[in-house]
Structures are given as C-alpha cells and as structure tokens.
Scaffold this motif. Structure first.
Motif, PDB file in Angstrom:
ATOM      1  N   LEU A  86     113.700 104.672  77.937  1.00  0.00           N
ATOM      2  CA  LEU A  86     113.077 103.942  76.412  1.00  0.00           C
ATOM      3  C   LEU A  86     112.127 105.772  76.465  1.00  0.00           C
ATOM      4  CD1 LEU A  86     111.172 100.820  77.055  1.00  0.00           C
ATOM      5  CD2 LEU A  86     113.227 101.549  75.300  1.00  0.00           C
ATOM      6  N   PRO A  87     111.879 105.398  75.302  1.00  0.00           N
ATOM      7  CA  PRO A  87     111.436 106.766  74.460  1.00  0.00           C
ATOM      8  C   PRO A  87     110.275 107.742  75.843  1.00  0.00           C
ATOM      9  CG  PRO A  87     112.233 106.126  73.221  1.00  0.00           C
ATOM     10  CD  PRO A  87     112.155 104.870  73.738  1.00  0.00           C
ATOM     11  N   ASP A  88     109.482 108.284  76.487  1.00  0.00           N
ATOM     12  CA  ASP A  88     108.326 109.303  77.258  1.00  0.00           C
ATOM     13  C   ASP A  88     107.603 108.118  76.115  1.00  0.00           C
ATOM     14  OD1 ASP A  88     109.950 109.664  79.232  1.00  0.00           O
ATOM     15  OD2 ASP A  88     109.134 112.103  78.511  1.00  0.00           O
ATOM     16  N   GLU A  89     106.507 108.315  76.961  1.00  0.00           N
ATOM     17  CA  GLU A  89     104.719 107.053  76.217  1.00  0.00           C
ATOM     18  C   GLU A  89     104.910 106.214  75.149  1.00  0.00           C
ATOM     19  OE1 GLU A  89     102.200 108.230  76.685  1.00  0.00           O
ATOM     20  OE2 GLU A  89     103.169 109.568  78.234  1.00  0.00           O
ATOM     21  N   SER A  90     106.619 105.472  74.977  1.00  0.00           N
ATOM     22  CA  SER A  90     107.074 104.721  74.191  1.00  0.00           C
ATOM     23  C   SER A  90     106.142 103.148  74.481  1.00  0.00           C
ATOM     24  CB  SER A  90     108.330 104.277  73.757  1.00  0.00           C
ATOM     25  OG  SER A  90     108.829 104.102  74.943  1.00  0.00           O
ATOM     26  N   LEU A  91     106.318 102.695  75.431  1.00  0.00           N
ATOM     27  CA  LEU A  91     105.644 101.236  75.626  1.00  0.00           C
ATOM     28  C   LEU A  91     103.627 101.691  75.978  1.00  0.00           C
ATOM     29  CD1 LEU A  91     107.915  99.363  78.638  1.00  0.00           C
ATOM     30  CD2 LEU A  91     107.761  98.602  76.474  1.00  0.00           C
ATOM     31  N   ILE A  92     102.811 102.666  76.263  1.00  0.00           N
ATOM     32  CA  ILE A  92     102.290 103.439  76.867  1.00  0.00           C
ATOM     33  C   ILE A  92     101.410 103.320  75.442  1.00  0.00           C
ATOM     34  CG2 ILE A  92     100.825 105.307  77.483  1.00  0.00           C
ATOM     35  CD1 ILE A  92     101.315 103.948  79.923  1.00  0.00           C
ATOM     36  N   ARG A  93     102.284 103.739  74.866  1.00  0.00           N
ATOM     37  CA  ARG A  93     101.789 103.356  73.658  1.00  0.00           C
ATOM     38  C   ARG A  93     100.983 102.956  72.624  1.00  0.00           C
ATOM     39  NH1 ARG A  93     103.930 102.783  68.493  1.00  0.00           N
ATOM     40  NH2 ARG A  93     105.717 103.208  69.135  1.00  0.00           N
ATOM     41  N   LEU A  94     102.072 101.798  73.079  1.00  0.00           N
ATOM     42  CA  LEU A  94     101.911 100.039  72.244  1.00  0.00           C
ATOM     43  C   LEU A  94     101.002  99.593  73.313  1.00  0.00           C
ATOM     44  CD1 LEU A  94     106.035  99.316  71.490  1.00  0.00           C
ATOM     45  CD2 LEU A  94     104.213 100.168  70.391  1.00  0.00           C
ATOM     46  N   LEU A  95     100.726 100.081  74.245  1.00  0.00           N
ATOM     47  CA  LEU A  95      99.952  99.418  75.119  1.00  0.00           C
ATOM     48  C   LEU A  95      98.776  99.658  74.897  1.00  0.00           C
ATOM     49  CD1 LEU A  95      99.061  97.159  77.422  1.00  0.00           C
ATOM     50  CD2 LEU A  95      99.599  99.117  79.671  1.00  0.00           C
ATOM     51  N   ALA A  96      98.199 101.010  74.750  1.00  0.00           N
ATOM     52  CA  ALA A  96      97.150 101.753  73.298  1.00  0.00           C
ATOM     53  C   ALA A  96      96.561 100.849  73.256  1.00  0.00           C
ATOM     54  CB  ALA A  96      96.913 103.028  74.091  1.00  0.00           C
ATOM     55  N   GLU A  97      97.439 100.644  72.070  1.00  0.00           N
ATOM     56  CA  GLU A  97      96.988 100.234  70.536  1.00  0.00           C
ATOM     57  C   GLU A  97      97.456  98.476  70.164  1.00  0.00           C
ATOM     58  OE1 GLU A  97     100.953 100.452  68.536  1.00  0.00           O
ATOM     59  OE2 GLU A  97     100.332 102.780  68.140  1.00  0.00           O
ATOM     60  N   ALA A  98      97.507  97.743  71.591  1.00  0.00           N
ATOM     61  CA  ALA A  98      96.253  96.463  72.070  1.00  0.00           C
ATOM     62  C   ALA A  98      95.594  96.484  72.303  1.00  0.00           C
ATOM     63  CB  ALA A  98      97.698  95.931  72.896  1.00  0.00           C
ATOM     64  N   GLU A  99      94.757  97.835  73.199  1.00  0.00           N
ATOM     65  CA  GLU A  99      94.073  97.633  73.882  1.00  0.00           C
ATOM     66  C   GLU A  99      93.101  97.278  72.398  1.00  0.00           C
ATOM     67  OE1 GLU A  99      93.218  95.821  76.712  1.00  0.00           O
ATOM     68  OE2 GLU A  99      94.447  96.516  77.451  1.00  0.00           O
ATOM     69  N   ALA A 100      93.178  98.519  72.079  1.00  0.00           N
ATOM     70  CA  ALA A 100      92.385  98.956  70.431  1.00  0.00           C
ATOM     71  C   ALA A 100      92.258  97.803  69.772  1.00  0.00           C
ATOM     72  CB  ALA A 100      92.645 100.489  70.121  1.00  0.00           C
ATOM     73  N   ARG A 101      92.730  97.179  69.838  1.00  0.00           N
ATOM     74  CA  ARG A 101      93.499  95.783  68.956  1.00  0.00           C
ATOM     75  C   ARG A 101      92.451  94.973  69.237  1.00  0.00           C
ATOM     76  NH1 ARG A 101      98.412  96.815  67.197  1.00  0.00           N
ATOM     77  NH2 ARG A 101      98.836  95.177  68.501  1.00  0.00           N
ATOM     78  N   SER A 102      92.297  94.731  70.591  1.00  0.00           N
ATOM     79  CA  SER A 102      91.417  92.918  70.982  1.00  0.00           C
ATOM     80  C   SER A 102      89.864  94.363  71.883  1.00  0.00           C
ATOM     81  CB  SER A 102      92.209  93.359  72.772  1.00  0.00           C
ATOM     82  OG  SER A 102      92.255  93.970  73.345  1.00  0.00           O
ATOM     83  N   ASP A 103      90.032  95.232  71.643  1.00  0.00           N
ATOM     84  CA  ASP A 103      88.322  95.534  71.710  1.00  0.00           C
ATOM     85  C   ASP A 103      87.615  97.229  71.110  1.00  0.00           C
ATOM     86  OD1 ASP A 103      85.720  96.159  73.198  1.00  0.00           O
ATOM     87  OD2 ASP A 103      86.304  96.406  75.163  1.00  0.00           O
TER      88      ASP A 103
END
Length: 315
Positions: A86-103
C-alpha cells in the motif's frame, strides 16, 4: 480463469475506493482480501518485521471492533502498509482520521495524528543512527526539568538520567526531543552537561522531532549503571500548553518539573496519563503552582509503557 480475473479486478477497485475514503477497518480488510492473504500469513509476515500481533487482534482491526492503539500496534500498521503493498501513510492517515472523528475534543497541541506521524519519523531517525529502540539500556531514574519562557514558549529542558546496561558494550544513549507545533528543530541546541558528549544529531522539520547521540567515555558491561545529564535549548515555537513524555518500555522512577517565567504564569495546571497516543486521557489531577518557585511537578515511582504529562491553561 476469467472469473478469477474479474474477482481480482473487483477486489482491487474496492481497495482503491477504501484507501481514498476509508474507514480504516474497511481499507485494511480490502487490502488483505486483494492480496489474498489469510490472517495467519499476515501475522507471519509481521513477525519477520519484528512486530508481534495476534490473529485475533488482526481480525478485530479489520472488523472495526477495535483500532490499533499501542506503540507496537502502530508499528504493525506501518509494516502492514509494506506487506500489503500500500502507499506510505495510507493506513496511518485513515487511522488518524478515525480517531479524530471519535474524539473531536482531543487537544490539538499534541494531536493523535501528530503523535502517530512523529512515531514513524522517530523510527526512521533511529534507524539512520543504527540505534534500537531501547539502546541496550534500562532507565532506573529520570528527572526532567522543563522551562517555559516569558513568551509562554518551551525554552528548553534538562534531563538527569540514571541507566543500567542489559548487554555488554553499550557506549551511548539516544536522547529524543519533540518540539511544540511550529518549532524549528534545526535551531534547537543539544548540550551534554555531565558524563557524556554530543555525537550525531538528526531532525525532521515537519514533525519537530530531533534525536541526538550522547556518547559515554566508557563501554558499559551488562549490569553496570551510568549517570549522565544533558539538555535541549529550544524556544523556537509559539505558546506551549503541555509537556508529554512517552515510554515504550516499563522502567524506573520518572519525575517531571515544569518551571514558568515570572511574567508568564498559567491560571491552572494538571497532570494526565494515556495508555497510548490513540487512547483517551485519564488520571487527570489538578496540580498546585508553587508561588515562590513558579513550578509544578509529577512523580511516577515506576514507569509503565504509555504517556504521562503536565498540561496548563493560560486563561
């Protein structure tokens, strides 16, 4: 054969869509499906990267039942990006967005995303120095004194460190400094104060992470202790609202003292802990500011893996 090709095309299309819009667990599941890997094989590949994650955890991640939170889990996500091509930071970016939405109330000074990005940068800088995460040393005691200046900025910090070698031949320690948002790590000064001298220094501008070798004048044998002091002079960012210290390993005593300039006193201070960068903050406790010495402090008798810190409000 045509049916298999069509199935692969559909899986690839689903993966591309998931990587663009998420959420994290859907993208992870699509990536695993597109590569045709059973979870046991994914776990095996992770072990080759030196990352230990159970099949059950992987299953929970792709179902959305849990999200990676611990430092070891965040390392696993970065390894998964390579394993699943996968492209670098692709999963990390989605994970960060998920955390931002939840908190959405998570403090912005040390956001989840900034901490995750810094963790990846830190690994690369340590690799560049050829240094493992623990460096062959266990911390017995660490006393840290942080200075906040008249502009409310992080002026600098001094560390008094006591370590014990757990293998022969250790002759250095890699100190880590994570400046406040907007800092200029290339203008941060490293000072070796006692029983050490400065070696190689590396930094990353965007995240404000700086690592510095502190060289001992001796090679420690397993079981030997060593005491040294060092400091970082910063003062390159704007107003500071907290100081956090992350621990990848359990260790000895940690004491943090924050000292404020006379004309820049906060209205309130508190301590907090976090199990990981992704976890909610807990253990909040108000701290009384010492009038004469203009400082607050916390003491952890025995450090556990995670994050501890002191935050303050200016008004």
């Amino acid at each position: 054969m045509r049916h298999g090709t069509q199935h692969a095309d559909v899986a690839t299309a689903e993966l591309e869509t998931a990587l663009r819009g998420g959420p994290f667990h859907v993208a992870l599941r699509a990536a695993i499906t597109a590569r045709g890997l059973p979870l046991q094989r994914v776990q095996h590949h992770l072990s080759r990267y030196g990352v230990k994650v159970g099949v059950t955890s992987l299953s929970y991640w792709q179902q959305g039942a849990r999200r990676p939170q611990r430092p070891e889990s965040l390392r696993a996500v970065r390894a998964l990006e390579e394993i699943l091509q996968l492209p670098d930071e692709s999963l990390i970016r989605l994970l960060a967005e998920a955390e931002a939405r939840s908190d959405p109330e998570r403090p912005t000074g040390r956001s989840y995303r900034s901490l995750v990005e810094a963790s990846g940068v830190l690994e690369r800088l340590l690799t560049d120095l050829g240094s493992p995460l623990d460096g062959g040393l266990h911390t017995l005691g660490h006393h840290e004194r942080v200075r906040i200046g008249a502009r409310r900025e992080l002026l600098g910090r001094e560390s008094h460190h006591i370590v014990r070698a757990h293998k022969d031949g250790v002759d250095r320690y890699v100190a880590i400094h994570h400046g406040d948002p907007g800092c200029a790590p290339e203008r941060t000064t490293v000072r070796a104060l006692e029983n050490c001298r400065t070696g190689r220094v590396r930094w990353h501008r965007d995240t404000g992470v700086l690592v510095a070798e502190l060289l001992f004048d001796t090679r420690l044998r397993a079981g030997e202790t060593f005491l040294f002091r060092y400091a970082f002079e910063d003062g390159t960012a704007g107003a500071s609202s907290e100081y956090v210290r992350g621990f990848g390993f359990a260790g000895g005593q940690y004491a943090l003292q924050v000292h404020f300039a006379e004309n820049a006193l906060p209205v309130r201070c508190h301590r907090f802990t976090q199990h990981s960068a992704a976890a909610p903050r807990s253990g909040r406790q108000e701290l009384a500011l010492s009038g004469r010495h203009r400082s607050v402090h916390l003491v952890e008798p025995r450090v556990r893996s995670g994050i501890v810190g002191i935050g303050w409000d200016w008004e």
